[in-house]
Design an enzyme around this catalytic site. Structure first.
Site, mmCIF file in Angstrom:
data_model
loop_
_atom_site.group_PDB
_atom_site.id
_atom_site.type_symbol
_atom_site.label_atom_id
_atom_site.label_comp_id
_atom_site.label_asym_id
_atom_site.label_seq_id
_atom_site.Cartn_x
_atom_site.Cartn_y
_atom_site.Cartn_z
ATOM 1 N N GLU A 33 18.206 43.926 65.794
ATOM 2 C CA GLU A 33 19.038 43.685 64.609
ATOM 3 C C GLU A 33 18.244 42.909 63.559
ATOM 4 O OE1 GLU A 33 23.405 43.626 66.814
ATOM 5 O OE2 GLU A 33 22.372 41.747 66.477
ATOM 6 N N ASP A 76 28.771 37.122 65.026
ATOM 7 C CA ASP A 76 29.626 36.292 65.886
ATOM 8 C C ASP A 76 30.194 35.108 65.103
ATOM 9 O OD1 ASP A 76 29.192 37.755 68.402
ATOM 10 O OD2 ASP A 76 27.115 37.190 68.033
HETATM 11 C C1 5RP Z 1 25.349 42.118 68.738
HETATM 12 C C2 5RP Z 1 25.884 41.356 67.584
HETATM 13 C C3 5RP Z 1 27.235 41.718 67.086
HETATM 14 O O1 5RP Z 1 27.155 41.990 65.731
HETATM 15 C C4 5RP Z 1 28.173 40.538 67.295
HETATM 16 O O2 5RP Z 1 28.152 40.179 68.656
HETATM 17 C C5 5RP Z 1 29.598 40.854 66.844
HETATM 18 O O3 5RP Z 1 30.153 41.803 67.702
HETATM 19 P P1 5RP Z 1 31.622 42.362 67.508
HETATM 20 O O4 5RP Z 1 31.617 43.205 66.285
HETATM 21 O O5 5RP Z 1 31.859 43.160 68.778
HETATM 22 O O6 5RP Z 1 32.582 41.204 67.395
HETATM 23 O O7 5RP Z 1 25.249 40.478 67.043
HETATM 24 O O8 5RP Z 1 24.123 41.608 69.169
#
Ligand code: 5RP
Length: 215
Positions: free
Chosen positions: A101, A82
Site C-alpha cells: 500500500e 484504520d
Molecule cells: C489494509 C489496510 C486497510 O485499508 C485498513 O485496515 C482498513 O480496512 P477496512 O476498510 O476493512 O476497515 O490498511 O492493510
C-alpha cells in the site's frame, strides 16, 4: 458501518477518469470500491493491486491487474485506513498489506482515502500501529520499539504478509507527531515498513455517509 463504507467507496469513483490505471488498496471498504470499479471496467485501462486479496477480486470482475514496474507513476490511488486524523495522516495495515500500500501510495499523484466515520480521530494511536518486520528481526525490533516509544509491540501471531514477513502491532501510542514517529521507526534495522502514512499522507479523504463528507 458497511453502508458508510460503501457510500465512501462509491463517491471515490468521481476521481476515476477514462483510460486511467487505478491503484487499488486492500480491505472491506476497498472491496466496495472494486465492486464499483467493476461496473465501469470498460472505461479504465486496468489496476495496480496492493494485495493478493484485492488482485483476486479485481480479476474476478474482469479488471486487468498490471505490474507497477510497467505502469510508471499512477494518477490515482484509492485505499481505506484504520485511523485518520484532521491532517489526513493515517494508520494503515490492519489487513497486513501496508508495505505494498505504501509503495503504491508513493507512486501515485493523488491518494484518495475512503473511510467510515469511526476511523476519524483527533490523535492517531488508539488503533495499534502495524509494523511489518523481517522475521529474524522480530524480537530485536520489538525491543527497540518499546525502548524508543514506550508502546507495547504485540506479534500478530499466525499472520504472514504477502511479502513473507511478520507484523508487530504497537499498542498504547499517542502519536502527536506522526512524521517524526514514522521517521524514527523506519530507522530500526529489520523494519520493512511502518503503518503510519504521514510523509505520504492522503490527499483527499472521503468519509462515508448521506451525503459523504470530503476533506
Ligand atoms: C489494509 C489496510 C486497510 O485499508 C485498513 O485496515 C482498513 O480496512 P477496512 O476498510 O476493512 O476497515 O490498511 O492493510
Amino acid at each position: 458501518m458497511s453502508d458508510a463504507k460503501r457510500l465512501a467507496a462509491e463517491k471515490a469513483i468521481d476521481h476515476v477518469e477514462d483510460g486511467m490505471i487505478v491503484g487499488v488498496g486492500t480491505g472491506s471498504t476497498v472491496a466496495y470500491f472494486i465492486d464499483a470499479l467493476g461496473k465501469i471496467r470498460d472505461r479504465i485501462a486496468g489496476a495496480v493491486s496492493s494485495s493478493e486479496q484485492s488482485t483476486a477480486k479485481l480479476k474476478a470482475l474482469g479488471i486487468e491487474v498490471l505490474e507497477l514496474n510497467s505502469t510508471g507513476t499512477l494518477s490515482l490511488y484509492v485505499d481505506g485506513a484504520d485511523e485518520c486524523d484532521g491532517n489526513k495522516n493515517l494508520i494503515k495495515g490492519g489487513g497486513a498489506a501496508l508495505t505494498r500500500e505504501k509503495i503504491i501510495a508513493e507512486a501515485s499523484r493523488k491518494f484518495v482515502c475512503i473511510i467510515d466515520p469511526s476511523k476519524r480521530v483527533k490523535v492517531l494511536g488508539k488503533f495499534p500501529l502495524p509494523v511489518e518486520v523481517i522475521p529474524m528481526a522480530r524480537s530485536l525490533v520489538a525491543r527497540e520499539i518499546l525502548a524508543r516509544t514506550g508502546g507495547q509491540p504485540v506479534w500478530r501471531d499466525g499472520v504472514t504478509t504477502d511479502n513473507g514477513n511478520v507484523v508487530l502491532d504497537v499498542h498504547n501510542l499517542s502519536i502527536v507527531d506522526p512524521p517524526a514517529l514514522e521517521r524514527e521507526l523506519n530507522q530500526i534495522p529489520g523494519v520493512v515498513s511502518v503503518g503510519l502514512f504521514a510523509r505520504r499522507k492522503a490527499d483527499v479523504v472521503i468519509v462515508g455517509g448521506e451525503p459523504p463528507q470530503v476533506f
